[in-house]
Scaffold this motif. Structure first.
Motif, PDB file in Angstrom:
ATOM      1  N   ALA A  80       0.830  -1.207   0.000  1.00 56.32           N
ATOM      2  CA  ALA A  80       0.000   0.000   0.000  1.00 56.32           C
ATOM      3  C   ALA A  80       0.866   1.260   0.000  1.00 56.32           C
ATOM      4  O   ALA A  80       0.574   2.228  -0.726  1.00 56.32           O
ATOM      5  CB  ALA A  80      -0.932  -0.003   1.206  1.00 56.32           C
ATOM      6  N   GLU A  81       1.926   1.258   0.807  1.00 57.59           N
ATOM      7  CA  GLU A  81       2.810   2.429   0.856  1.00 57.59           C
ATOM      8  C   GLU A  81       3.540   2.625  -0.470  1.00 57.59           C
ATOM      9  O   GLU A  81       3.737   3.762  -0.918  1.00 57.59           O
ATOM     10  CB  GLU A  81       3.804   2.271   2.002  1.00 57.59           C
ATOM     11  CG  GLU A  81       3.157   2.401   3.378  1.00 57.59           C
ATOM     12  CD  GLU A  81       4.138   2.160   4.506  1.00 57.59           C
ATOM     13  OE1 GLU A  81       5.185   1.498   4.243  1.00 57.59           O
ATOM     14  OE2 GLU A  81       3.869   2.604   5.643  1.00 57.59           O
ATOM     15  N   ARG A  82       3.917   1.520  -1.104  1.00 55.93           N
ATOM     16  CA  ARG A  82       4.590   1.600  -2.399  1.00 55.93           C
ATOM     17  C   ARG A  82       3.623   2.160  -3.466  1.00 55.93           C
ATOM     18  O   ARG A  82       3.990   3.026  -4.260  1.00 55.93           O
ATOM     19  CB  ARG A  82       5.099   0.225  -2.806  1.00 55.93           C
ATOM     20  CG  ARG A  82       5.889   0.204  -4.110  1.00 55.93           C
ATOM     21  CD  ARG A  82       6.708  -1.060  -4.246  1.00 55.93           C
ATOM     22  NE  ARG A  82       5.946  -2.259  -3.940  1.00 55.93           N
ATOM     23  CZ  ARG A  82       6.133  -3.008  -2.838  1.00 55.93           C
ATOM     24  NH1 ARG A  82       7.042  -2.673  -1.954  1.00 55.93           N
ATOM     25  NH2 ARG A  82       5.405  -4.080  -2.635  1.00 55.93           N
ATOM     26  N   ALA A  83       2.379   1.679  -3.434  1.00 53.11           N
ATOM     27  CA  ALA A  83       1.388   2.177  -4.385  1.00 53.11           C
ATOM     28  C   ALA A  83       1.089   3.656  -4.143  1.00 53.11           C
ATOM     29  O   ALA A  83       0.915   4.437  -5.086  1.00 53.11           O
ATOM     30  CB  ALA A  83       0.105   1.351  -4.280  1.00 53.11           C
ATOM     31  N   LEU A  84       1.029   4.044  -2.872  1.00 57.05           N
ATOM     32  CA  LEU A  84       0.777   5.450  -2.541  1.00 57.05           C
ATOM     33  C   LEU A  84       1.895   6.345  -3.077  1.00 57.05           C
ATOM     34  O   LEU A  84       1.624   7.411  -3.654  1.00 57.05           O
ATOM     35  CB  LEU A  84       0.654   5.603  -1.019  1.00 57.05           C
ATOM     36  CG  LEU A  84       0.450   7.025  -0.493  1.00 57.05           C
ATOM     37  CD1 LEU A  84      -0.840   7.617  -1.037  1.00 57.05           C
ATOM     38  CD2 LEU A  84       0.442   7.031   1.029  1.00 57.05           C
ATOM     39  N   ALA A  85       3.124   5.909  -2.894  1.00 55.68           N
ATOM     40  CA  ALA A  85       4.257   6.698  -3.384  1.00 55.68           C
ATOM     41  C   ALA A  85       4.223   6.826  -4.906  1.00 55.68           C
ATOM     42  O   ALA A  85       4.488   7.904  -5.456  1.00 55.68           O
ATOM     43  CB  ALA A  85       5.566   6.058  -2.932  1.00 55.68           C
ATOM     44  N   GLU A  86       3.862   5.739  -5.586  1.00 60.66           N
ATOM     45  CA  GLU A  86       3.797   5.775  -7.044  1.00 60.66           C
ATOM     46  C   GLU A  86       2.697   6.722  -7.526  1.00 60.66           C
ATOM     47  O   GLU A  86       2.886   7.504  -8.473  1.00 60.66           O
ATOM     48  CB  GLU A  86       3.561   4.369  -7.588  1.00 60.66           C
ATOM     49  CG  GLU A  86       4.748   3.424  -7.391  1.00 60.66           C
ATOM     50  CD  GLU A  86       4.431   2.002  -7.786  1.00 60.66           C
ATOM     51  OE1 GLU A  86       3.249   1.739  -8.135  1.00 60.66           O
ATOM     52  OE2 GLU A  86       5.335   1.145  -7.747  1.00 60.66           O
TER      53      GLU A  86
END
Length: 277
Positions: free
Chosen positions: A258-264
């Motif tokens: 989720a954090e990776r998707a948010l950053a992207e």
């Protein structure tokens, strides 16, 4: 279960066994939960309510365990691909139901489960025009008449000392809302003949009295004794998460994804904003 499997004929004894099991499971599930049956569009049991006593919850658990044993006897490799997928989905659902009864045991400490079923029992009959209003009001009359017994079952099932205080307080605030559903049903009583209206109003009066009595029990017995922990804790939460997602993904993995998707997404939004502004 998948619509693709319903369109594909059985090609082996295993396929036929699975199809029979799936049909039995669906029929048993609807029979044991008339409220769910109404919500799913099967209206054979619209005049009945679920059994919310300890024995009723146990019956659902035993049914799930029985189907799980039958399912385990059907080798997955002998099924068509569509049925293999359905088998995996059904297996997770059945195992989750057994675990929920034996380990989580939310029916003993979460009154909101019972509240949801009671509300759905009435709302499900008036929310959709699946049948003439006269027919639905006859079913509503039967369910209203059975509501006092349902509340009595709830009181024998819930263990006040295990109920979290916040759950009890929320339950206390929601129970009275059932009266508004009764008023919604009574607003349609002109569709009935005189005898039907009399029966409906008598059942509604009984239900209102039962709601008031149940409220008195919530306020006088359940809420004062409620002392359960509302947090599941990591072990129960992780087990529940596995069944809910039908996946072995951990909380840490889900959070990292989720954090990776948010950053992207933020990076893309920033680039678009620079172009536009």
């Amino acid at each position: 279960l998948s619509s693709a499997r319903a369109q594909a004929p059985a090609t082996s004894a295993a396929d036929a066994a699975f199809d029979a099991l799936a049909a039995d499971w669906l029929e048993t599930s609807l029979r044991l939960s008339p409220i769910t049956a109404t919500q799913w569009g099967d209206h054979r049991f619209d005049e009945r309510l679920d059994d919310l006593s300890p024995e009723g919850w146990r019956a659902k658990r035993e049914a799930a365990a029985g189907f799980l044993a039958r399912l385990s006897a059907i080798p997955a490799d002998d099924l068509t691909r569509e049925r293999q997928v359905d088998r995996a989905v059904l297996r997770n659902s059945l195992a989750g139901e057994v675990w929920s009864h034996d380990v989580l045991a939310a029916h003993l400490w979460d009154p909101l489960i019972h509240q949801s079923l009671a509300g759905s029992a009435l709302y499900g009959l008036v929310a959709r025009d699946f049948a003439p209003i006269e027919q639905r009001l006859v079913s509503a009359t039967a369910r209203l008449s059975a509501l006092p017994a349902l509340f009595a079952q709830v009181r024998t099932t819930l263990v006040p000392a295990r109920v979290p205080k916040i759950h009890a307080q929320t339950y206390a605030g929601q129970n009275g809302g059932l009266v508004s559903l009764i008023d919604l049903i009574l607003a349609e009583d002109a569709a009935l003949d005189a005898a039907g209206r009399e029966a409906l109003r008598a059942a509604a009066d009984q239900a209102r009295t039962a709601i008031a009595e149940h409220q008195a029990w919530i306020d006088g017995a359940l809420a004062p004794q409620a002392a359960g922990e509302w947090r599941l804790g990591p072990e129960l939460y992780d087990a529940k998460l596995r069944f809910a997602l039908d996946s072995d993904l951990t909380r840490a993995q889900i959070k990292a994804d989720a954090e990776r998707a948010l950053a992207e997404v933020r990076a893309r939004m920033y680039l678009l904003s620079r172009q536009i502004l």
